[in-house]
Write an enzyme that holds these catalytic residues in place. Sequence first.
Site, PDB file in Angstrom:
ATOM      1  N   GLU A  56       0.867  -1.171   0.000  1.00 11.56           N
ATOM      2  CA  GLU A  56       0.000   0.000   0.000  1.00 11.56           C
ATOM      3  C   GLU A  56       0.910   1.229   0.000  1.00 11.56           C
ATOM      4  OE1 GLU A  56      -2.818   0.354   3.215  1.00 11.56           O
ATOM      5  OE2 GLU A  56      -3.450   2.325   2.495  1.00 11.56           O
ATOM      6  N   ARG A 115       5.222 -12.898   9.547  1.00  9.44           N
ATOM      7  CA  ARG A 115       5.910 -11.668   9.189  1.00  9.44           C
ATOM      8  C   ARG A 115       7.259 -11.585   9.906  1.00  9.44           C
ATOM      9  NH1 ARG A 115       3.833  -6.521   9.573  1.00  9.44           N
ATOM     10  NH2 ARG A 115       1.937  -7.243   8.603  1.00  9.44           N
ATOM     11  N   LYS A 158       4.109   0.975  10.329  1.00 14.38           N
ATOM     12  CA  LYS A 158       4.169   2.138   9.441  1.00 14.38           C
ATOM     13  C   LYS A 158       3.728   3.403  10.142  1.00 14.38           C
ATOM     14  CE  LYS A 158       3.318   0.259   4.893  1.00 14.38           C
ATOM     15  NZ  LYS A 158       2.190  -0.018   3.984  1.00 14.38           N
TER      16      LYS A 158
HETATM   17  P1  ATP Z   1      -0.279  -1.619   6.651  1.00 16.66           P
HETATM   18  O1  ATP Z   1      -1.123  -2.616   5.925  1.00 16.66           O
HETATM   19  O2  ATP Z   1      -0.530  -1.522   8.095  1.00 16.66           O
HETATM   20  O3  ATP Z   1      -0.201  -0.298   5.979  1.00 16.66           O
HETATM   21  P2  ATP Z   1       1.873  -3.394   5.989  1.00 16.66           P
HETATM   22  O4  ATP Z   1       3.187  -3.446   6.678  1.00 16.66           O
HETATM   23  O5  ATP Z   1       1.010  -4.581   5.972  1.00 16.66           O
HETATM   24  O6  ATP Z   1       1.187  -2.147   6.625  1.00 16.66           O
HETATM   25  P3  ATP Z   1       1.627  -3.316   3.124  1.00 16.66           P
HETATM   26  O7  ATP Z   1       2.034  -2.246   2.196  1.00 16.66           O
HETATM   27  O8  ATP Z   1       0.197  -3.672   3.166  1.00 16.66           O
HETATM   28  O9  ATP Z   1       2.135  -2.883   4.552  1.00 16.66           O
HETATM   29  O10 ATP Z   1       2.506  -4.598   2.870  1.00 16.66           O
HETATM   30  C1  ATP Z   1       2.755  -5.136   1.586  1.00 16.66           C
HETATM   31  C2  ATP Z   1       3.070  -6.594   1.704  1.00 16.66           C
HETATM   32  O11 ATP Z   1       4.192  -6.795   2.535  1.00 16.66           O
HETATM   33  C3  ATP Z   1       1.921  -7.354   2.322  1.00 16.66           C
HETATM   34  O12 ATP Z   1       1.724  -8.535   1.574  1.00 16.66           O
HETATM   35  C4  ATP Z   1       2.379  -7.655   3.705  1.00 16.66           C
HETATM   36  O13 ATP Z   1       1.844  -8.872   4.158  1.00 16.66           O
HETATM   37  C5  ATP Z   1       3.900  -7.729   3.544  1.00 16.66           C
HETATM   38  N1  ATP Z   1       4.557  -7.367   4.794  1.00 16.66           N
HETATM   39  C6  ATP Z   1       4.373  -6.247   5.511  1.00 16.66           C
HETATM   40  N2  ATP Z   1       5.105  -6.270   6.644  1.00 16.66           N
HETATM   41  C7  ATP Z   1       5.798  -7.433   6.633  1.00 16.66           C
HETATM   42  C8  ATP Z   1       6.735  -8.050   7.523  1.00 16.66           C
HETATM   43  N3  ATP Z   1       7.108  -7.463   8.659  1.00 16.66           N
HETATM   44  N4  ATP Z   1       7.236  -9.260   7.175  1.00 16.66           N
HETATM   45  C9  ATP Z   1       6.866  -9.841   6.034  1.00 16.66           C
HETATM   46  N5  ATP Z   1       5.990  -9.329   5.157  1.00 16.66           N
HETATM   47  C10 ATP Z   1       5.447  -8.133   5.441  1.00 16.66           C
END
Ligand code: ATP
Length: 565
Positions: free
Chosen positions: A36, A262, A272
């Site tokens: 995102e 994760r 974030k």
């Molecule tokens: P948010 O959804 O709260 O804005 P997010 O960290 O999930 O934050 P995204 O941009 O939705 O951010 O993440 C993109 C991809 O990266 C998603 O598929 C998510 O599952 C993966 N991702 C995010 N954080 C991690 C992490 N700490 N370890 C592994 N994969 C991650």
Amino acid sequence: MSESETKRPVDFIRRIIDEDLREGRHDHVHTRFPPEPNGYLHIGHAKSICLNFGIARDYGGKCNLRFDDTNPEKENTEYVEAIKRDVRWLGFDWEDREYYASDYFPQLYEYALDLIRQGKAYVDSLSADEIRERRGTLTEPGLPSPYRDRPVEENLDLFQRMKAGEFADGEHVLRAKIDMASPNVNLRDPAIYRIRKASHHRTGDAWKIYPLYDYTHCLSDAIEHITHSICTLEFEDHRPLYDWVLDNLATPSRPHQYEFARLVVDYAILSKRRLILLVSQGHVRGWDDPRMPTLAGIRRRGYTPESIRDFCERIGVTKNDTRIDMALLDNCLREDLDRRAPRAMMVLDPLKVVIENYPEDRDEDLPAPNHPTDPAMSSRVIPFGRVIYIERDDFMEDPPAKFHRLAPGREVRLRYAYFITCREVVKDPSTGAVVELRCTYDPATKGGNAPDGRKVKGTIHWVPGGQAIAAEIRLYDRLFTAPNPDGVEGDWLTLLNPDSERIVKTAFIEPSLKQAEPEARYQFERLGYFVADRHDWDPTRPVFNRIVTLRDSWAKVKNTQTENQ
Ligand code: ATP
Ligand code: MG
């Protein structure tokens, strides 16, 4: 078999893919990385990027870059550009497959109309609070909304008017009609569209309604013919909704979702929301501050993309949440840089040394290999003369037994140069501080070996007095003092390490480094690995960031500071 195939990692997701291919459920593999654009990518995302792009690479498949851009207020093009830069820097290529969930808004809207016509979605006019109050709990079923049985025609009319902008934010939502008594709260008629009178960074003011994540994600996957939709474990409970949406609509393909744990790293935050706060409140110097766990920060700090990919492979892909020590990444980095980083010399805190028996009118160029074991990395010369600088803490006037470096009357080796002996200590008469050492050198020890076989216990680094270049050196430590700052509810900002950045302005580097390029990495002997700062590097005023020390000194850092700081 190519090298990447022989070294292919094995994990539970790859085993599922192997089986899908073997059983003929798929004849190819297509994944996606779906950030995102509401912040910069961090080291956690690197795990997901390496997994999704790595699988595509290993199976001769494809991986899309898809921006999951359904929250107009929080997203912007700066983030889109930063994400693309970071994925590319990590070494992955989405070719022409750069997609945006917002490109699917018209199609997603048609799908919603379809659900309404099937009697599987309805416009609810309760407020957000009322909906929340009726959601029930893990042990009690939810309460159906009084609007749940609105006739299809009325739902269609209201939804179209929502789209046309006739209502204010929050006045209505579109909900999937699933099961208010489901033990899985995600299936208790989740909202799939809400009204938002906000400008979107790509669609502008065209839309007054925006689809929610769960609804959007599975349909985007289906539109892109994703075979394996890989996400983190918190979405496990959302999978039934993912499946429900796809099972109730005629989509071009039927992807499946798989969840992995994760990445959580010690002494860092990856939330974030909190990262945004660090930047917006000025606790760091920006998203790419070298202390940030963002890929932009890690890059500026000097980590190599190779070491991050190696790290992501070593931590593996599992279903269990584990905390990872950043020391593991540091070790991957040290291995990588030990092989590739040219050696050079720098003195952080210079002490002047005058070599009394070295002729005033002479200097010479001493050859020094750029790498101790790789001759292909060639060599450079370092000018040597009557005045040099050594590290202040490589001298002690009254040394303890274990100190093997320079002291009055003591002989040490100057790296790549000569043996020198300290003859006299010059002090500032008012403060008593040591300001200069008077030494002699043995001309027979050129290159660092004595023909008579005599040994010295210490070898120290140095830079030439006249020709060394003044440099700014930025030394980094952990940004937080507690191992799990993300898990701290209250005032987590009090856990910021006040000494996470130390800027040293006294340093001198050897003159050959004038030619360094931004992002060039060196091992400054005995001090660690350093990178020429990507943005602030200037040949007339070099700036280097310390990436990592030579040994894993984290454990000792707090009581002793690192040996050579
Ligand atoms: P948010 O959804 O709260 O804005 P997010 O960290 O999930 O934050 P995204 O941009 O939705 O951010 O993440 C993109 C991809 O990266 C998603 O598929 C998510 O599952 C993966 N991702 C995010 N954080 C991690 C992490 N700490 N370890 C592994 N994969 C991650
Ligand atoms: Mg997310």
